[in-house]
Design a protein around this motif. Sequence first.
Motif, PDB file in Angstrom:
ATOM      1  N   GLU A 451       0.819  -1.351  -0.051  1.00  7.19           N
ATOM      2  CA  GLU A 451       0.029  -0.029   0.085  1.00  7.19           C
ATOM      3  C   GLU A 451       0.733   1.362   0.144  1.00  7.19           C
ATOM      4  O   GLU A 451       0.573   2.217  -0.934  1.00  7.19           O
ATOM      5  CB  GLU A 451      -0.926  -0.044   1.422  1.00  7.19           C
ATOM      6  CG  GLU A 451      -1.887   1.187   1.387  1.00  7.19           C
ATOM      7  CD  GLU A 451      -2.668   1.062   2.610  1.00  7.19           C
ATOM      8  OE1 GLU A 451      -3.516   2.078   2.537  1.00  7.19           O
ATOM      9  OE2 GLU A 451      -2.611   0.359   3.286  1.00  7.19           O
ATOM     10  N   LYS A 455       0.583   4.597  -2.749  1.00  4.11           N
ATOM     11  CA  LYS A 455       0.228   5.633  -2.399  1.00  4.11           C
ATOM     12  C   LYS A 455       1.340   6.680  -2.761  1.00  4.11           C
ATOM     13  O   LYS A 455       0.998   7.647  -3.156  1.00  4.11           O
ATOM     14  CB  LYS A 455       0.041   5.790  -0.737  1.00  4.11           C
ATOM     15  CG  LYS A 455      -0.316   6.963  -0.251  1.00  4.11           C
ATOM     16  CD  LYS A 455      -0.624   6.938   1.552  1.00  4.11           C
ATOM     17  CE  LYS A 455      -1.279   8.098   1.837  1.00  4.11           C
ATOM     18  NZ  LYS A 455      -1.574   7.664   3.300  1.00  4.11           N
ATOM     19  N   ASN A 473      -3.639  16.037  -1.959  1.00  6.01           N
ATOM     20  CA  ASN A 473      -3.867  14.962  -1.256  1.00  6.01           C
ATOM     21  C   ASN A 473      -5.304  14.727  -0.276  1.00  6.01           C
ATOM     22  O   ASN A 473      -5.904  13.757  -0.027  1.00  6.01           O
ATOM     23  CB  ASN A 473      -2.877  14.670  -0.283  1.00  6.01           C
ATOM     24  CG  ASN A 473      -1.568  14.378  -1.060  1.00  6.01           C
ATOM     25  OD1 ASN A 473      -1.338  13.979  -2.022  1.00  6.01           O
ATOM     26  ND2 ASN A 473      -0.369  14.864  -0.450  1.00  6.01           N
ATOM     27  N   PHE A 478      -7.907   7.668  -0.747  1.00  9.67           N
ATOM     28  CA  PHE A 478      -7.225   6.248  -1.156  1.00  9.67           C
ATOM     29  C   PHE A 478      -7.051   5.319  -0.398  1.00  9.67           C
ATOM     30  O   PHE A 478      -7.145   5.249   0.635  1.00  9.67           O
ATOM     31  CB  PHE A 478      -5.534   6.949  -1.328  1.00  9.67           C
ATOM     32  CG  PHE A 478      -4.656   5.848  -1.546  1.00  9.67           C
ATOM     33  CD1 PHE A 478      -4.650   5.310  -2.883  1.00  9.67           C
ATOM     34  CD2 PHE A 478      -3.876   5.323  -0.717  1.00  9.67           C
ATOM     35  CE1 PHE A 478      -3.619   4.350  -3.333  1.00  9.67           C
ATOM     36  CE2 PHE A 478      -3.021   4.154  -0.637  1.00  9.67           C
ATOM     37  CZ  PHE A 478      -2.913   3.732  -1.977  1.00  9.67           C
TER      38      PHE A 478
END
Length: 525
Positions: A451, A455, A473, A478
């Motif tokens: 992950e 990211k 962001n 996400f």
Amino acid sequence: MGAPFTQRRASLGWTAALLFFVPLATYWSTIFHRYGMRDDYAILREAREEPGKILKVCSSIGRPFYGWLLETSTRAAGGIDGLCWMRLAAAVCLGLLGSSLFLLLVQEGWSLPIAALLAASLTLTPSAQVIASWAICWPQALALLLGTGAFALASRGMRCPPGARARWGWWLLAALTMASATLTYQASGLFYAVLLAASLTVRRDDTLKETLQRMARHLCVMGVGLGLAFLTTQILYVTGVFTRSPRIAFETHWLSKAGWMVTDVLPHVLALIVLDDTRGTPSVGYLAMVVLTLTTVTLGIVLEGRRAGATGYWRWLLGLVTLSGAAWCVSFLAGERWPTYRTLYALTGVWTVFFAASLVNLGALRPSRGQQLATALLGVFAIAGALLGHRQSFELFAAPQGRELALMEEGVRQIALAKHPRVFVITARQNDTSAPLRYLDEFGSVSIDTEWVAKEVLKMLLAERFPDVQERNSLYRFAAGASAPEPRAYDVVIDMRRLRQAGGDFHAQLDSHDASSRKDVRSTQ
């Protein structure tokens, strides 16, 4: 006498210059391909958003110089496209290494053609390919240069008269240079042992006592340098300048570690320029190279004993064992067991030197044309190394990592931040690699298998696509995982498992996406 001397100097200069360009030519297509490799993405962001973090992390594992170099260079790189300049820095350092090795080998007594081919080969090993292909590894190439410089300084001291103050001055300078190499990357500084192996094998008229004395002096310089580096890091930890990482732990099961080294490390070293594949049984080429290296070096030792008697036999055998230990001593003492190629550079170098010296011994069986035969065989070895280095660095680093990046870019083009999208990345597994071969976390490995990497890559690509959008962001949600999410739970789903799809059409499609994404990025800037 002046003309031959001038001609020789010119030959040395031109050959050294040519060797400088060997790594650049070999890795050029890899250097300037658009891609990043796992930690590259996070470090690019941290250098910009969290100043000082990279230095602290690297210093916590005893590499403060590495941390400073990495943070400074990554900040200058700026983004994914800037990673090529870090890879170029690695290739330049490898080029300087090749030139320096050549000049030092000639100084030690190696013939010019053999020295040139050996120096070139040492910049084309799998270890060199990793350093040239992985942007954040470039300081390791600088550490190799420092280790080489430490040997050159110590050798300069050896040539001073016994008892002269200058001798101790040169040795102190050599130890400080060795310490600097160690504070950059511990395993790379041990490249000092490669030059010592080259010195030992070419000094064929030395007695066993002279050989042991010479090795002892050089190993003392290495030891003092390693000790100074260790003392420096301990002072930094005790004074609270940096925090010691739990990763710094010493091996406690030495016999087990020695056995593991023989079974899991040494075969990779003996294969010299041929890669192992962690996905299955070793290839025929890999096993053949291991057997060839063992056979050649064994014959070289036997022939040295035949030439110089028991003294020659023991000089080479003790030298090979001792210098192999010196070249791998940091990894042996460390509690971790992870036989990556980037930690095997020095050990591979020692065996490459003995391999080349053994070819010279084999050539001596035919006094009339033996030298030419040895040169030809080593030339074939160097050419094979260059061809494999070019192919493996591109096909196992640049191309598969570029495809991963292209898949992520394909997904990013679907994101409209104004709609506050929900983005999910289905991470790949290591077996999903599009590369034909994989070795641990280096050759052919998958970067976006966790992950945090997904990211970081997403952040970098969104910054490229929306450079003027503030607080990017916070404009999307996400998530990532190894399995597909519930239908319609996310607006954009990027499936990295597609990497395992076979066929040239798929790879060509990704390459076209890569090209179009570059155009899109340029149009937004």
